[in-house]
Design a protein around this motif. Structure first.
Motif, mmCIF file in Angstrom:
data_model
loop_
_atom_site.group_PDB
_atom_site.id
_atom_site.type_symbol
_atom_site.label_atom_id
_atom_site.label_comp_id
_atom_site.label_asym_id
_atom_site.label_seq_id
_atom_site.Cartn_x
_atom_site.Cartn_y
_atom_site.Cartn_z
ATOM 1 N N ARG A 60 0.839 -1.201 0.000
ATOM 2 C CA ARG A 60 0.000 0.000 0.000
ATOM 3 C C ARG A 60 0.874 1.252 0.000
ATOM 4 O O ARG A 60 2.036 1.235 0.404
ATOM 5 C CB ARG A 60 -0.906 0.042 1.245
ATOM 6 C CG ARG A 60 -1.873 -1.133 1.371
ATOM 7 C CD ARG A 60 -2.962 -1.076 0.332
ATOM 8 N NE ARG A 60 -4.014 -2.046 0.569
ATOM 9 C CZ ARG A 60 -4.042 -3.267 0.053
ATOM 10 N NH1 ARG A 60 -3.030 -3.674 -0.683
ATOM 11 N NH2 ARG A 60 -5.046 -4.076 0.290
ATOM 12 N N GLN A 65 -8.302 2.097 -0.018
ATOM 13 C CA GLN A 65 -8.304 0.891 0.800
ATOM 14 C C GLN A 65 -8.870 1.158 2.189
ATOM 15 O O GLN A 65 -8.598 2.202 2.778
ATOM 16 C CB GLN A 65 -6.885 0.343 0.905
ATOM 17 C CG GLN A 65 -6.301 -0.029 -0.434
ATOM 18 C CD GLN A 65 -7.151 -1.059 -1.149
ATOM 19 O OE1 GLN A 65 -7.240 -2.205 -0.723
ATOM 20 N NE2 GLN A 65 -7.791 -0.665 -2.233
ATOM 21 N N VAL A 87 -3.690 1.418 -3.172
ATOM 22 C CA VAL A 87 -3.035 0.179 -3.588
ATOM 23 C C VAL A 87 -1.677 0.479 -4.206
ATOM 24 O O VAL A 87 -1.540 1.396 -5.015
ATOM 25 C CB VAL A 87 -3.909 -0.579 -4.603
ATOM 26 C CG1 VAL A 87 -3.130 -1.733 -5.232
ATOM 27 C CG2 VAL A 87 -5.162 -1.112 -3.926
#
Length: 272
Positions: free
Chosen positions: A62, A143, A103
């Motif tokens: 991430r 996310q 991401v």
């Protein structure tokens, strides 16, 4: 691009460089902000992004995104190789207007490592790599690794009770009784202040804690038990969709080459 030691206590990014920084476990930056938006990537370890509105956690797959002007701190969990990538206003406009976790696809990750490797690439090559990172990060959804910080004193008290003992499951009704707050009131407070119900908030908290424990060397079984999962199967089932990999895969040592890259970085100079 040389990576040198800087005074990272500065309040803006004039003292910062784009590159790699080594963080010791639990090392935390002072509260600071930047005049440019930047992406932060943990090539190894785990980083927390801390703001007055909550915490975001960014494992190695991430990016943590911090727009210009947002006061924040970084905290490392385990020995962490932090990479910083600054973006100009045009590129920053393609990313969210508030802090977020994005991401890091394999392509974006490799581009980020190349930008921060100190290998002397041309400005044109670096600009191309930044565009690759932004293109990849902006096409995937944000996310769900954000843990909002409660502000209402009643909700803060409830949250601290849960945080204190994650190994013991606590229902909303039990939590309401222990904090002397009505169940309906507590339900409303969680939704209003965190944007999620109690069960989802507690799951986010447990995954945050599990990431930290795994980064510090806990086994999958130990992390599951410490965070209140009845068994490892349940832990894997709930952890994997949020993190993008199983706990076992997440816990494996970094791939060959990372140690060399870390040696090119510098100690952050932060104190805990």
């Amino acid at each position: 691009m040389p990576v040198s030691r800087h005074n990272l206590d500065a309040a803006d990014d004039e003292q910062w460089t784009e590159g790699a920084f080594r963080f010791a476990h639990a090392e935390t930056s002072p509260l600071h902000q930047h005049s440019r938006g930047h992406l932060v990537h943990a090539a190894t370890g785990v980083l927390s992004l801390l703001t007055e509105t909550g915490a975001w956690i960014a494992p190695a797959n991430r990016f943590a995104w911090v727009p210009a002007g947002f006061p924040h701190r970084h905290r490392a969990h385990g020995l962490t190789d932090m990479r910083i990538i600054y973006l100009d206003d045009d590129l920053a406009a393609e990313l969210p207007a508030a802090p977020a976790v994005l991401v890091a696809s394999p392509l974006a990750r490799e581009a980020a490592l190349a930008i921060t490797s100190g290998s002397g690439r041309s400005p044109e090559a670096l600009a191309h790599l930044r565009q690759v990172v932004v293109d990849e990060a902006s096409t995937a959804p944000e996310q769900p690794l954000h843990l909002p910080e409660p502000h209402d004193s009643r909700l803060r008290a409830a949250a601290r009770l849960v945080e204190h003992d994650l190994a013991t499951p606590v229902s909303l009704e039990q939590l309401a009784a222990r904090t002397h707050v009505g169940t309906r009131t507590l339900t409303r407070l969680f939704q209003d202040e965190t944007g999620m119900g109690y069960r989802q908030w507690r799951l986010q908290l447990r995954v945050h804690r599990a990431l930290v424990l795994l980064a510090n060397g806990a086994t999958v079984t130990e992390a599951a038990a410490a965070c209140g999962w009845a068994n490892t199967s349940q832990f894997i089932e709930q952890f994997t969709p949020l993190v993008g990999m199983t706990p076992g895969r997440y816990r494996r040592p970094a791939e060959p080459g990372t140690d060399h890259e870390l040696q090119n970085g510098t100690s952050s100079g932060y104190s805990t």
